[in-house]
Each structure stands twice: as structure tokens, then as C-alpha cells.
Design an enzyme around this catalytic site. Sequence first.
Site, PDB file in Angstrom:
ATOM      1  N   THR A 174     -56.560 -11.953 -46.712  1.00 20.67           N
ATOM      2  CA  THR A 174     -56.378 -10.449 -47.342  1.00 20.67           C
ATOM      3  C   THR A 174     -55.829  -9.336 -46.191  1.00 20.67           C
ATOM      4  OG1 THR A 174     -58.328 -10.815 -48.548  1.00 20.67           O
ATOM      5  CG2 THR A 174     -57.619  -8.598 -48.457  1.00 20.67           C
ATOM      6  N   ARG A 194     -62.879 -12.235 -54.835  1.00 19.08           N
ATOM      7  CA  ARG A 194     -62.349 -13.745 -54.982  1.00 19.08           C
ATOM      8  C   ARG A 194     -63.351 -14.384 -55.968  1.00 19.08           C
ATOM      9  NH1 ARG A 194     -60.866 -15.341 -48.915  1.00 19.08           N
ATOM     10  NH2 ARG A 194     -60.282 -17.179 -50.025  1.00 19.08           N
ATOM     11  N   LEU A 228     -62.083  -7.704 -43.458  1.00 18.05           N
ATOM     12  CA  LEU A 228     -61.451  -8.274 -44.447  1.00 18.05           C
ATOM     13  C   LEU A 228     -61.303  -9.787 -44.288  1.00 18.05           C
ATOM     14  CD1 LEU A 228     -58.424  -5.707 -45.232  1.00 18.05           C
ATOM     15  CD2 LEU A 228     -60.506  -5.987 -46.556  1.00 18.05           C
ATOM     16  N   ASP A 229     -61.232 -10.540 -45.216  1.00 17.49           N
ATOM     17  CA  ASP A 229     -60.983 -11.940 -44.853  1.00 17.49           C
ATOM     18  C   ASP A 229     -59.645 -12.106 -44.383  1.00 17.49           C
ATOM     19  OD1 ASP A 229     -63.310 -12.264 -46.749  1.00 17.49           O
ATOM     20  OD2 ASP A 229     -62.191 -12.690 -48.352  1.00 17.49           O
ATOM     21  N   LYS A 230     -59.402 -13.303 -43.749  1.00 16.69           N
ATOM     22  CA  LYS A 230     -58.057 -13.816 -43.029  1.00 16.69           C
ATOM     23  C   LYS A 230     -56.966 -13.519 -43.911  1.00 16.69           C
ATOM     24  CE  LYS A 230     -56.172 -17.463 -40.446  1.00 16.69           C
ATOM     25  NZ  LYS A 230     -56.114 -18.867 -39.952  1.00 16.69           N
TER      26      LYS A 230
END
Length: 284
Positions: A137, A233, A133-135
Site C-alpha cells: 500500500t 483488503r 501501512l502494508d508493504k
Amino acid sequence: MEITITLPESHQPMTIRELLENEWLVPRKVRHFLRTRKNVWLNGEPALFHYEAAAGDQITLLFEETDYSYQPVQLGNPQIINVLYEDEHLIIVDKPVGMKTHPNEPTETATLLNHLAAYLAQKEQRPYVVHRLDKETSGAVLFAKNPFVLPILGRMLEQKKIFRRYQAIVWGKLSKDVTITDKIGRDRHDRRKRVVDPRNGQPAITHVQVAEVSADKTKVYCVLDTGRTHQIRVHLANQGHPIVGDPLYQMKSAKRLMLHALELHMTHPFTQEKIIAKALPGLW
């Protein structure tokens, strides 16, 4: 390393060779070692690759430390780990917002992988990254607990056998459900970002379901058919509805990126158990 798996009642008869090669995706080199060392056992007895295994049979595989490589990471804080589901083969944990999934440098110690490595070290186990996951998120992330199950989980992800449902809050009024299929590629002007790129981008599919519409925001659920970097996003921003708090794809400030991996559903590759992991409470 020793791995024992009892084939579920729904399992169709097949040879051990077929089981290892086609269903469990054991690499050729490792299959060779298992065969030449006679490190496959069927119901407590040494087995040859042409033996047939059926529902209820117990398969035991013995591995040497050198059969699989492991890139060690610095140990973090095990107290940070919030387990959503765990067994001897895999673990699903809740990633806090603002934390990387894994380190980019060997000296990093504050990523989810570092903390999970510390948690599993107490059990003499190791984590292997299946997806990220993105930082910015938060939410459910799946890890393998041994290198044997790692390619199996990776294939399940590719074949859409692992269902991931996200919550997001976007700017503006999104009036109806939509499926977004814009291709996504790298931004040539900013290496941190991705853009919709119809010519050179990779295929990406995001299903968006409207949950609640307010004066200037919309709460939505998102389900991915693909897993491109920043997919949700970029897709929502390109629709004119960027996610609230997104530091890259909109300009308004907020306390956080309002994107949360709420649920992860899957069928266990060995037991056929239905797993539903929920990272609660979520965004609403």
C-alpha cells in the site's frame, strides 16, 4: 531534550498535573522525574504541579536521555522521503508502493522508517512509528518526532480523531456505498493472511464509498473506524470485490496492489491547527 508548547487560545485552564497526566499522557515515571527535578517551566519560570496553566501560556519540559527508550535503526536514503506535512513534533510522509513501513530485523535498511531516520538525522531528530501501512500500500503515514508526542498521537488514533481516507480499485461492479463490520482474525492456515472470523475476530469497521463503476472494476474510497491488519483488503475480498493486484486475497496479476492512503486529517494536539495531508496524485 527540551520541548516548549504554547497552549492555544481554545485551551481550558487546568493544573500542570492535569495537563501532563490527563491531556498529554506523560508516563508516571517521567512525570515523577519532571516533578522531582523541577524540570517543568511555566512562562519562563520554574513551576510546581499545582500551578494553573491557561490559554497562551508557554510550557517548557526538560527531559533526560534516559527518560525515554529509543530503538535505533539503520539509516537509509533521505532523498526518498516525500514530506506531506512537518513541524517540530510530527511528520507525515508519502510511502512508496512496495516498501515496508518499518524493519522487522535490525539489519534492514530499505524501509520507510530507515529512510525517515536518515532524513531526520540531518536535523538531529528521530522518528517514532504511530501507525503503519502494508508493504503493498502507498500513501500518507504519520510519525512522531519525539517520544513525548507519541502516546498522544496513539490515543488520537484510537479515539478516531485522526481521519484516514483511502482509494482502492476493486474487481466487479459495486453498486452502492456500504459499511462493512465483519470481525477480522488470523488465518490459521497462512500466517501472512487475515480472515473474517465472526467468533474470535477483532471488531473492524470499514466505510466504502463508490466513486466510479466500469465494465469489470469499481473505484472506491474507504474510511476506517478501526485499524486491523489488512482490514480494507479482507473486508472487500469477503464482499466478493477483492482489490485489484492484491497478492494474498485474489488470483489475477496486476502491476501493483491498487490501494492508496490518499488523505490524513487531524487536529494538532498542541496548536489545534487543522492538518490535511494529501498523498497525490493517487490512483486516479
